[in-house]
Design a protein around this motif. Structure first.
Motif: not given
Length: 418
Positions: A163, A166, A309
């Motif tokens: 991801k 991270y 996101s």
């Protein structure tokens, strides 16, 4: 892990008076959403009294029935939340969206601060910029106090290096002093959660999660999840582990709740909503659906379930007034068939801030501010700063802000030495 992260060295400056408005609005909203979650996963009075339409809750994929039987310690569903705020041309702040699931970006805000304070040390000291460290310390102390053991083990549950956030998860976990783990590092035995280590199993008391609730346990929630921990829901139900934010708290993150919050504020807090939300119409109700269909030339229409996101590239599930005629016909049919999946929102004209452009000159660009609120021993506390994100386009009246991967530090200026 590769990471999208560019820092514009011109910070967003916010004065104390303006900040007190943001702070009051963010704290009130956190208390309200926490109370609302307690009701929706408990007595459900707002549904019985028809304050909310049942479709708003039961039609939402983030309403997790297995979590209705989980008692939450200190009635604290929300340990750490974020709000995306926009400032309109007249200087007033609006809430664009609530982030109650597992809000990202606090690690970026922290690293932005480290870089900007080292790059501009004289300016930083001269303008009495409020610090961030005490906010994270207060959050960590309160979170650790939710355990019944004297020396609790807290972990930071991440979906893993695949991801894009991270890097931020690792940075924040290290800063807070929590162990960084993935689902496969944990196991449940006799309703207790354990961390697998070289020395053997170590008991885990607290989990700060960075994965969506429905992916946390493939036994009772989404069976296709590869990042969860089998048995985690039962461990929480048995009171052997505390999870922040509570499982199922992503329910009230849905933008379809925005238009109901003023009424809920009066119902739960007996107060007017201090900071307004972007005008929103949920198409699950007949009158609102009609309004949106009649005003497609003026509104932004979005699928409630479209993923968003931190640094989006293009907005999936987003329909603007300039869409093609065949798209429009398809959208009208879809809304009439599945209205509960759509919301209509007013476009916003955003305020601008100076930003350094790739042409090595200053330009004005629209900005969005994400502020963070944590549960501490003193109640809800707002981080004295935040993550400011810069719009890709230059037009503040564009129908939707396309966010780039550029962020700024946010300086809250004090009139006293810090």
């Amino acid at each position: 892990s590769s990471r999208q992260w560019r820092l514009d060295l011109f910070p967003l400056l916010i004065g104390q008076d303006e900040w007190s408005v943001i702070e009051r609005g963010a704290i009130q909203r956190t208390v309200l959403l926490n109370r609302l979650l307690g009701d929706l996963y408990g007595a459900q009075r707002v549904l019985k009294e028809r304050v909310l339409p049942p479709g708003l809750v039961y039609g939402n994929t983030q309403f997790l029935r297995p979590c209705t039987s989980i008692a939450v310690r200190d009635d604290l569903h929300l340990n750490f939340v974020a709000y995306d705020l926009a400032r309109s041309g007249d200087g007033s702040w609006w809430v664009i969206s609530d982030r109650t699931q597992a809000p990202s970006g606090a690690g970026y805000a922290l690293e932005n601060r480290v870089v900007s304070s080292q790059s501009l040390p004289e300016l930083f000291a001269e303008h009495n910029v409020r610090r961030l460290a005490s906010f994270f310390r207060a959050f960590s102390e309160r979170f650790l106090s939710l355990s019944t053991r004297d020396q609790p083990q807290a972990v930071f549950l991440s979906p893993g290096p695949s991801k894009q956030n991270y890097f931020e998860h690792a940075y924040l976990a290290r800063y807070l002093g929590f162990s960084m783990v993935e689902g496969s590092d944990l196991t449940v035995r006799d309703d207790r959660v354990y961390l697998k280590t070289v020395e053997g199993l170590q008991r885990v008391d607290l989990i700060m999660r960075r994965i969506n609730s429905d992916l946390c346990d493939p036994l009772e929630l989404r069976t296709d999840s590869r990042v969860g921990v089998p048995g985690l829901v039962q461990a929480a139900r048995a009171g052997k582990v505390t999870i922040g934010n509570s499982l199922g708290s992503g329910l009230v993150e849905s933008d379809s709740f925005l238009s109901f919050l003023p009424g809920l504020s009066k119902r739960f807090l007996d107060e007017e909503l201090a900071m307004p939300s972007l005008a929103t119409w949920w198409c699950g109700q007949e009158r609102e659906r009609r309004y949106v269909l009649d005003h497609l030339d003026e509104l932004i229409v979005r699928r409630v379930s479209s993923s968003r996101s931190l640094f989006p590239r293009g907005q999936e599930g987003l329909f603007t007034p300039d869409m093609l005629p065949e798209q429009r016909e398809r959208l009208i049919r879809e809304i009439e068939r599945n209205g509960h999946e759509f919301i209509g929102q007013e476009p916003m004209s955003l305020s601008l801030a100076p930003t350094w452009s790739s042409a090595n000159s200053l330009r004005a660009a629209p900005v969005l501010l994400r502020v963070y609120v944590a549960a501490t021993d003193k109640g809800c506390e707002v981080m004295r700063g935040g993550l400011t994100r810069v719009g890709d386009g230059i037009d503040p009246n564009a129908q939707w802000l396309e966010l780039g991967d550029v962020s700024k530090d946010t300086w809250l200026l004090s009139d006293q030495p810090v």
